[in-house]
Design a protein around this motif. Structure first.
Motif, PDB file in Angstrom:
ATOM      1  N   TYR A 126      -1.435  -5.727  -4.709  1.00  0.00           N
ATOM      2  CA  TYR A 126      -1.955  -4.811  -3.695  1.00  0.00           C
ATOM      3  C   TYR A 126      -1.516  -5.243  -2.292  1.00  0.00           C
ATOM      4  O   TYR A 126      -1.192  -4.415  -1.435  1.00  0.00           O
ATOM      5  N   THR A 136      -6.370  -8.852   2.933  1.00  0.00           N
ATOM      6  CA  THR A 136      -7.018  -8.513   1.664  1.00  0.00           C
ATOM      7  C   THR A 136      -7.998  -9.616   1.265  1.00  0.00           C
ATOM      8  O   THR A 136      -8.396  -9.704   0.106  1.00  0.00           O
ATOM      9  N   ASP A 181      -7.654  -4.107   3.775  1.00  0.00           N
ATOM     10  CA  ASP A 181      -8.456  -3.728   2.614  1.00  0.00           C
ATOM     11  C   ASP A 181      -9.899  -4.173   2.780  1.00  0.00           C
ATOM     12  O   ASP A 181     -10.759  -3.775   2.004  1.00  0.00           O
ATOM     13  N   SER A 218      -8.076   0.574   3.372  1.00  0.00           N
ATOM     14  CA  SER A 218      -8.572   0.903   2.034  1.00  0.00           C
ATOM     15  C   SER A 218      -9.906   0.186   1.825  1.00  0.00           C
ATOM     16  O   SER A 218     -10.192  -0.808   2.483  1.00  0.00           O
TER      17      SER A 218
END
Length: 344
Positions: free
Chosen positions: A131, A250, A276, A311
């Motif tokens: 990701y 992330t 994220d 996200s």
């Protein structure tokens, strides 16, 4: 994968404890989503664990659902209050398995002071590593602007020229399992990779943090969140970033000073960001906010920017990682109570 069906290969497991004559262990699972529930019901009996599934996160008001179990499993989506930890200790809970790598939603020191040990779970680092690379590519190739234009039937290429990873230097902060997996992937793109960690543990090219910040075209965060790493990228360090650099996070939202990041993006000093995780994400991420206002002005501002991808803390969320998380939480709980003959 369809969560209503078995997704588990037959050779995935060690010999089930349930068939070995050892008494079953009861575990109360708080904050259990529907997809996790399918796996807990399937895996629990295989490992000699009887799960009590609770959809709501742990709180003072639902501690009674422990139902005599000495072990509980909690998710990472909600903070665990110290008052709830104290209430758990008073009903005999001795062990908490958090279905996450990070501990920042639990005061581990306070838990220990009331007789509760806390342990995290390991899961496939590939989920977050994949990701992370996706977010890097999206932000350096201006994917958000391209997709927005195409959705509006504007197929021109003005102002959407991207950059190639092989031409860039990527700085990886934190080289545990996930950070190391990110480094492995980056090598395949042919870019220069630098690393920083207080405990170097891979074959990466380690440099001091300030040097990494000043020369990296992309900086990606994979450090654990704690007192020493809160706002690891604060206003001063963001100011040391190379002009036009990209930031990818992330890890955990509070590794990054969001206010300072927004200022650097608005001024044009940074080229973009892919996030994220975000400070103050609790109560917004994982919720359906289509028919209610989003209270975070910083989140709304970031989402407005064409050079920022946001996200909702989804990097870990794959079928493989979810099985790892549930299985390892079950095994941790079972192992924490192995040898206790008074359990049924």
């Amino acid at each position: 994968m369809t969560f209503g069906e078995s997704s588990l290969p037959a050779d995935r497991f060690v010999q089930p404890l349930a068939s070995s004559g050892v008494s079953a262990v009861g575990v109360t699972v708080y904050g259990c989503g529907p997809d996790e529930a399918v796996l807990f019901r399937e895996l629990g009996p295989r490992f000699g664990v009887v799960p009590v599934l609770v959809e709501a996160p742990l709180s003072d008001g639902n501690v009674g659902l422990v139902a005599g179990n000495r072990c509980v499993s909690v998710g990472h989506k909600a903070e665990v209050a110290n008052s709830a930890l104290l209430a758990l200790s008073r009903v005999g809970v001795e062990y908490i398995s958090t279905r996450s790598i990070g501990y920042n939603h639990i005061d581990v020191g306070y838990a220990a002071s009331v007789g509760i040990s806390v342990e995290n779970v390991a899961y496939s680092p590939d989920s977050v590593a994949d990701y992370t690379l996706m977010l890097m590519l999206m932000v350096v190739r201006r994917a958000k602007s391209i997709i927005r234009r195409v959705d509006a039937h504007d197929y021109r290429l003005q102002d959407v020229r991207g950059r190639e990873l092989r031409d860039l230097t990527v700085g990886v902060i934190g080289t545990g399992r996930i950070g190391s997996a990110v480094i492995d992937r980056l090598r395949g793109f042919g870019c220069q990779v630098l690393a920083y960690d207080v405990r170097p543990r891979s074959s990466a090219d380690y440099v001091p943090l300030d040097e990494l910040l000043s020369v990296s075209d992309i900086v990606t965060l994979h450090a654990p969140l704690g007192v020493d790493t809160h706002h690891l990228l604060d206003r001063r360090r963001i100011g040391r970033l190379k002009h036009g650099a990209f930031v990818v996070n992330t890890g955990r939202g509070a590794l990054l000073d969001t206010e300072a990041l927004v200022s650097a993006l608005e001024s044009g000093r940074l080229g973009g960001a892919a996030l994220d995780v975000l400070e103050g994400e609790e109560g917004t991420f994982y919720a359906d906010c289509r028919n209610k206002p989003v209270e975070s002005k910083q989140l709304l501002r970031l989402q407005e920017m064409s050079n920022v991808v946001v996200s909702p803390h989804a990097a870990y969320y794959t079928d493989h990682a979810l099985v790892d998380i549930v299985e390892n939480s079950i095994v941790n709980c079972r192992e924490s109570q192995r040898g206790r003959q008074d359990w049924v």
